[in-house]
Design an enzyme around this catalytic site. Structure first.
Site, PDB file in Angstrom:
ATOM      1  N   HIS A   1     -28.441 135.832  13.328  1.00 42.62           N
ATOM      2  CA  HIS A   1     -28.348 137.219  13.338  1.00 42.62           C
ATOM      3  C   HIS A   1     -28.575 137.730  11.864  1.00 42.62           C
ATOM      4  O   HIS A   1     -28.165 137.254  10.883  1.00 42.62           O
ATOM      5  CB  HIS A   1     -27.146 137.177  14.146  1.00 42.62           C
ATOM      6  CG  HIS A   1     -26.776 136.792  15.389  1.00 42.62           C
ATOM      7  ND1 HIS A   1     -27.337 137.801  16.368  1.00 42.62           N
ATOM      8  CD2 HIS A   1     -26.312 135.744  15.907  1.00 42.62           C
ATOM      9  CE1 HIS A   1     -26.873 137.166  17.535  1.00 42.62           C
ATOM     10  NE2 HIS A   1     -26.489 135.962  17.113  1.00 42.62           N
TER      11      HIS A   1
ATOM     12  N   VAL B   1     -13.405 111.558  21.515  1.00 45.02           N
ATOM     13  CA  VAL B   1     -11.798 111.218  21.219  1.00 45.02           C
ATOM     14  C   VAL B   1     -11.248 111.496  22.253  1.00 45.02           C
ATOM     15  O   VAL B   1     -11.007 112.419  23.150  1.00 45.02           O
ATOM     16  CB  VAL B   1     -11.666 112.319  19.896  1.00 45.02           C
ATOM     17  CG1 VAL B   1     -10.261 112.437  19.747  1.00 45.02           C
ATOM     18  CG2 VAL B   1     -12.631 112.297  18.711  1.00 45.02           C
TER      19      VAL B   1
ATOM     20  N   LYS C   1     -24.285 141.168  23.492  1.00 43.02           N
ATOM     21  CA  LYS C   1     -25.348 141.867  22.786  1.00 43.02           C
ATOM     22  C   LYS C   1     -26.236 142.054  23.921  1.00 43.02           C
ATOM     23  O   LYS C   1     -27.495 142.768  23.500  1.00 43.02           O
ATOM     24  CB  LYS C   1     -25.914 140.935  21.604  1.00 43.02           C
ATOM     25  CG  LYS C   1     -24.990 140.516  20.379  1.00 43.02           C
ATOM     26  CD  LYS C   1     -25.480 139.660  19.487  1.00 43.02           C
ATOM     27  CE  LYS C   1     -24.515 139.414  18.549  1.00 43.02           C
ATOM     28  NZ  LYS C   1     -23.654 138.403  19.100  1.00 43.02           N
TER      29      LYS C   1
HETATM   30  C1  FAD Z   1     -26.481 131.406  25.645  1.00 49.95           C
HETATM   31  C2  FAD Z   1     -25.906 131.203  24.254  1.00 49.95           C
HETATM   32  C3  FAD Z   1     -26.682 131.989  23.394  1.00 49.95           C
HETATM   33  C4  FAD Z   1     -26.275 131.764  21.881  1.00 49.95           C
HETATM   34  N1  FAD Z   1     -27.244 132.475  21.032  1.00 49.95           N
HETATM   35  C5  FAD Z   1     -26.920 132.280  19.933  1.00 49.95           C
HETATM   36  C6  FAD Z   1     -27.766 132.716  18.887  1.00 49.95           C
HETATM   37  O1  FAD Z   1     -28.782 133.269  19.018  1.00 49.95           O
HETATM   38  N2  FAD Z   1     -27.128 132.942  17.496  1.00 49.95           N
HETATM   39  C7  FAD Z   1     -26.050 132.353  17.150  1.00 49.95           C
HETATM   40  O2  FAD Z   1     -25.682 132.500  15.824  1.00 49.95           O
HETATM   41  N3  FAD Z   1     -25.075 131.925  17.896  1.00 49.95           N
HETATM   42  C8  FAD Z   1     -25.525 131.834  19.175  1.00 49.95           C
HETATM   43  N4  FAD Z   1     -24.839 131.253  20.338  1.00 49.95           N
HETATM   44  C9  FAD Z   1     -23.475 130.460  19.704  1.00 49.95           C
HETATM   45  C10 FAD Z   1     -23.649 129.219  19.230  1.00 49.95           C
HETATM   46  O3  FAD Z   1     -24.904 128.521  20.131  1.00 49.95           O
HETATM   47  C11 FAD Z   1     -22.393 128.397  19.154  1.00 49.95           C
HETATM   48  O4  FAD Z   1     -21.479 129.339  18.474  1.00 49.95           O
HETATM   49  C12 FAD Z   1     -22.593 127.172  18.367  1.00 49.95           C
HETATM   50  O5  FAD Z   1     -23.660 126.448  18.938  1.00 49.95           O
HETATM   51  C13 FAD Z   1     -21.316 126.441  18.575  1.00 49.95           C
HETATM   52  O6  FAD Z   1     -21.433 125.170  17.889  1.00 49.95           O
HETATM   53  P1  FAD Z   1     -20.360 124.079  17.910  1.00 49.95           P
HETATM   54  O7  FAD Z   1     -20.780 123.097  16.974  1.00 49.95           O
HETATM   55  O8  FAD Z   1     -18.989 124.816  17.646  1.00 49.95           O
HETATM   56  O9  FAD Z   1     -20.184 123.558  19.344  1.00 49.95           O
HETATM   57  P2  FAD Z   1     -21.080 122.504  20.246  1.00 49.95           P
HETATM   58  O10 FAD Z   1     -22.523 122.441  19.827  1.00 49.95           O
HETATM   59  O11 FAD Z   1     -20.750 122.809  21.595  1.00 49.95           O
HETATM   60  O12 FAD Z   1     -20.487 121.355  19.488  1.00 49.95           O
HETATM   61  C14 FAD Z   1     -19.222 120.626  19.795  1.00 49.95           C
HETATM   62  C15 FAD Z   1     -19.276 119.179  20.081  1.00 49.95           C
HETATM   63  O13 FAD Z   1     -17.975 118.637  20.370  1.00 49.95           O
HETATM   64  C16 FAD Z   1     -18.487 117.575  21.239  1.00 49.95           C
HETATM   65  N5  FAD Z   1     -16.957 117.295  21.881  1.00 49.95           N
HETATM   66  C17 FAD Z   1     -16.495 117.920  22.762  1.00 49.95           C
HETATM   67  N6  FAD Z   1     -15.154 117.328  23.153  1.00 49.95           N
HETATM   68  C18 FAD Z   1     -15.085 116.126  22.434  1.00 49.95           C
HETATM   69  C19 FAD Z   1     -14.424 114.777  22.414  1.00 49.95           C
HETATM   70  N7  FAD Z   1     -13.197 114.863  22.883  1.00 49.95           N
HETATM   71  N8  FAD Z   1     -14.611 113.860  21.372  1.00 49.95           N
HETATM   72  C20 FAD Z   1     -15.685 113.928  20.535  1.00 49.95           C
HETATM   73  N9  FAD Z   1     -16.813 115.023  20.825  1.00 49.95           N
HETATM   74  C21 FAD Z   1     -16.252 115.930  21.539  1.00 49.95           C
HETATM   75  C22 FAD Z   1     -19.328 118.344  22.120  1.00 49.95           C
HETATM   76  O14 FAD Z   1     -20.075 117.114  22.787  1.00 49.95           O
HETATM   77  C23 FAD Z   1     -20.133 118.829  21.161  1.00 49.95           C
HETATM   78  O15 FAD Z   1     -21.245 118.171  21.116  1.00 49.95           O
HETATM   79  C24 FAD Z   1     -24.972 131.186  21.553  1.00 49.95           C
HETATM   80  C25 FAD Z   1     -24.349 130.577  22.764  1.00 49.95           C
HETATM   81  C26 FAD Z   1     -24.549 130.497  24.002  1.00 49.95           C
HETATM   82  C27 FAD Z   1     -23.782 129.950  25.076  1.00 49.95           C
END
Ligand code: FAD
Length: 486
Positions: free
Chosen positions: A57, A180, A260
């Site tokens: 963004h 976990v 958005k």
């Molecule tokens: C449709 C959509 C469009 C988006 N577009 C954008 C964009 O264009 N630009 C932008 O900046 N953001 C965007 N976002 C937001 C962005 O994708 C997320 O904020 C970001 O990917 C979050 O990353 P994360 O690592 O927090 O979550 P995740 O990628 O979900 O990672 C969390 C991880 O934790 C793991 N996990 C869960 N429970 C356990 C457990 N018990 N033990 C071990 N591992 C576990 C999961 O398997 C997962 O891999 C979008 C989101 C969506 C849904």
């Protein structure tokens, strides 16, 4: 990338290897801390981080009064350096937020004002004529737009792979296929945690909860009840490369308070993506797409770019946002000593991830961990992108390496050499190959290459075809129907 060191006391265990967990691991790999990254999926980035719009963004969308607003712009500025280090696909293509009616004017004004408050450069109003000269495919009924040159598009899964590879090269231990199950405090209140997984119990001084939509569950394992996440699903629709060049910038409608809206996105790889929807759902694992989602997305996308047709949709997917009531990020220490939340990381979590990583490192530093950077980040070689090479470079590569003479994916020009390299770098599922090489992402959606990729994967990993999965677990693609021998 997996290696085991379960018996060693870790300084920090990061739960969740999405882009946020990978970025934190990458940041901490430059310190002297002992760090482990624990992921329940079979490969990194297989949660929300592989299923989003792939936009960095511009920096001006979220209010500067919010944590996500501050980390959005800070994160935006860090991606060029990371791309240079890790070689994933990233291009600053710019964006236009388009007003289709005079009523949209206040929303445009707010964006310009926020850009000024946050110091985001180059954000300015464009007239209807300027917009249509730059983007002739847009709806001629538009009344004006805000242009932001700071917006980029990225390969989000490649970014996860690059961050994780570099973190591992820098000493981080990565466990995948490792959910976990529980957290148990060690002896005294400040002694740290035991992280309990099916394969090992890992002792650590601190836990960083970066579990995305499951962050509330992980917090509850540490006895923290307040992290109430609601899953908000977003469906995305991918259009054929035939439309490459239809738009050059990311095209936004004027935003609503919670979304958005539907965007038209020129992805880094030349396809156009339209989406996402924003629907609260009960089940965080419900990643189905729907007729209603497709209808809404196509109608909204056509209001911006009338030439888009449903006949050009080649694939669809959904991702799950992790939403807290106040819509902000929740990052910080908790009442449980040594337990840090990185929760509510909805959009722009991808953009903000590198800044979140630095913020978390600073929080750990404030809590007494030695987070001083003692080494540079480990560079990793960018993957081979055969389709991006000119004829001479393709011929030279094929002359040097016979595996580059065989094209496994015709739509995306992926060679057997590129597939083999991806396996050597950690891909052990069909999706792992797809996200690392683009094999199967083209018009035929794997009709030509699936069995070829599976055969190479099975041979390289010395597995029967019946053990090859799409994304780990029981997502097998081939069933053994032969009669058991008597
Ligand atoms: C449709 C959509 C469009 C988006 N577009 C954008 C964009 O264009 N630009 C932008 O900046 N953001 C965007 N976002 C937001 C962005 O994708 C997320 O904020 C970001 O990917 C979050 O990353 P994360 O690592 O927090 O979550 P995740 O990628 O979900 O990672 C969390 C991880 O934790 C793991 N996990 C869960 N429970 C356990 C457990 N018990 N033990 C071990 N591992 C576990 C999961 O398997 C997962 O891999 C979008 C989101 C969506 C849904």
């Amino acid at each position: 990338m997996d290696s085991g060191a379960a018996g060693t006391l870790q300084d920090v265990v990061i739960v969740g290897a999405g882009v946020v967990g990978c970025a934190i691991a990458h940041e901490l790999s430059r310190t002297g801390l002992r760090v482990a990254l624990v992921e329940r999926a079979t490969e990194v980035g297989f949660g929300t981080s592989k299923a989003n719009s792939g936009i960095i963004h511009g920096g001006h969308h979220a209010s500067p009064d919010t944590l996500k607003g501050r980390l959005e712009w800070a994160g935006n500025q860090l991606w060029d350096g990371l791309c240079a280090e890790l070689g994933f696909g990233f291009a600053r293509v710019g964006e236009l937020t388009v007003a289709l009616a005079e009523d949209d004017e206040p929303a445009l004004e707010r964006l310009v004002r926020q850009a000024e408050e946050k110091g985001v450069p180059g954000v300015e109003r464009w007239t209807r004529e300027q917009v249509l000269a730059a983007e002739p495919a847009l709806n001629p009924a538009l009344v004006g737009a805000v242009h932001a040159p700071t917006t980029g598009v990225i390969n989000p899964y490649e970014a996860c792979f690059g961050l994780a590879e570099s973190a591992v090269a820098g000493g981080v231990t990565l466990w995948t296929d490792c959910p976990v199950l529980a957290l148990r405090p060690m002896r005294g209140p400040d002694d740290g945690w035991e992280v309990i997984t099916p394969s090992a119990t890992i002792a650590t001084r601190a836990v960083v909860n970066a579990a995305g939509v499951a962050a509330g569950d992980i917090a509850r394992m540490a006895g923290i009840e307040g992290v109430q996440l609601r899953p908000r699903k977003g469906e995305e629709y991918l259009l054929d490369k035939r439309l490459a060049g239809l738009v050059h910038r990311v095209i936004y409608p004027c935003p609503s308070p919670t979304s958005k809206g539907t965007l038209v996105i020129p992805t880094y790889d030349g396809t156009i993506m339209i989406g996402p929807t924003a629907d609260l759902v009960d089940d965080p694992d419900d990643l189905t797409t729907s007729v209603s989602g497709a209808d809404r997305i196509l109608a909204a996308a056509r209001r911006l770019v009338p030439g888009i047709s449903e006949r050009d949709v080649i694939a669809q997917f959904a991702g799950m946002r992790a939403v807290l009531d106040d819509e902000d990020f929740l990052i910080g220490p908790t009442e449980a000593p040594g337990f840090f939340n990185v929760a509510g990381i909805q959009s722009p979590g991808l953009t903000a991830a590198p800044a979140i990583a630095r913020y978390v490192a600073a929080l750990l530093g404030a809590a007494g961990f030695d987070t001083e950077r003692v080494s540079a980040a480990q560079r990793v070689a960018p993957p081979v992108r055969f389709a991006h090479l000119d004829d001479a470079a393709q011929q030279a590569l094929a002359a040097d390496e016979p595996a580059h003479r065989r094209i496994l994916c015709r739509c995306e020009m992926v060679t057997e050499g590129a597939v083999r390299e991806a396996i050597a770098r950690g891909a052990h599922t069909l999706d792992g190959l797809k996200f690392r090489t683009r094999a199967g992402m083209g018009r035929c959606q794997g009709g030509f290459c699936t069995d070829r990729c599976m055969a190479v994967l099975a041979a390289a990993l010395d597995l029967p075809l019946t053990s090859v999965t799409k994304r780990g677990g029981d997502s097998w693609l081939v069933l053994d129907r032969s009669e058991p021998s008597s």
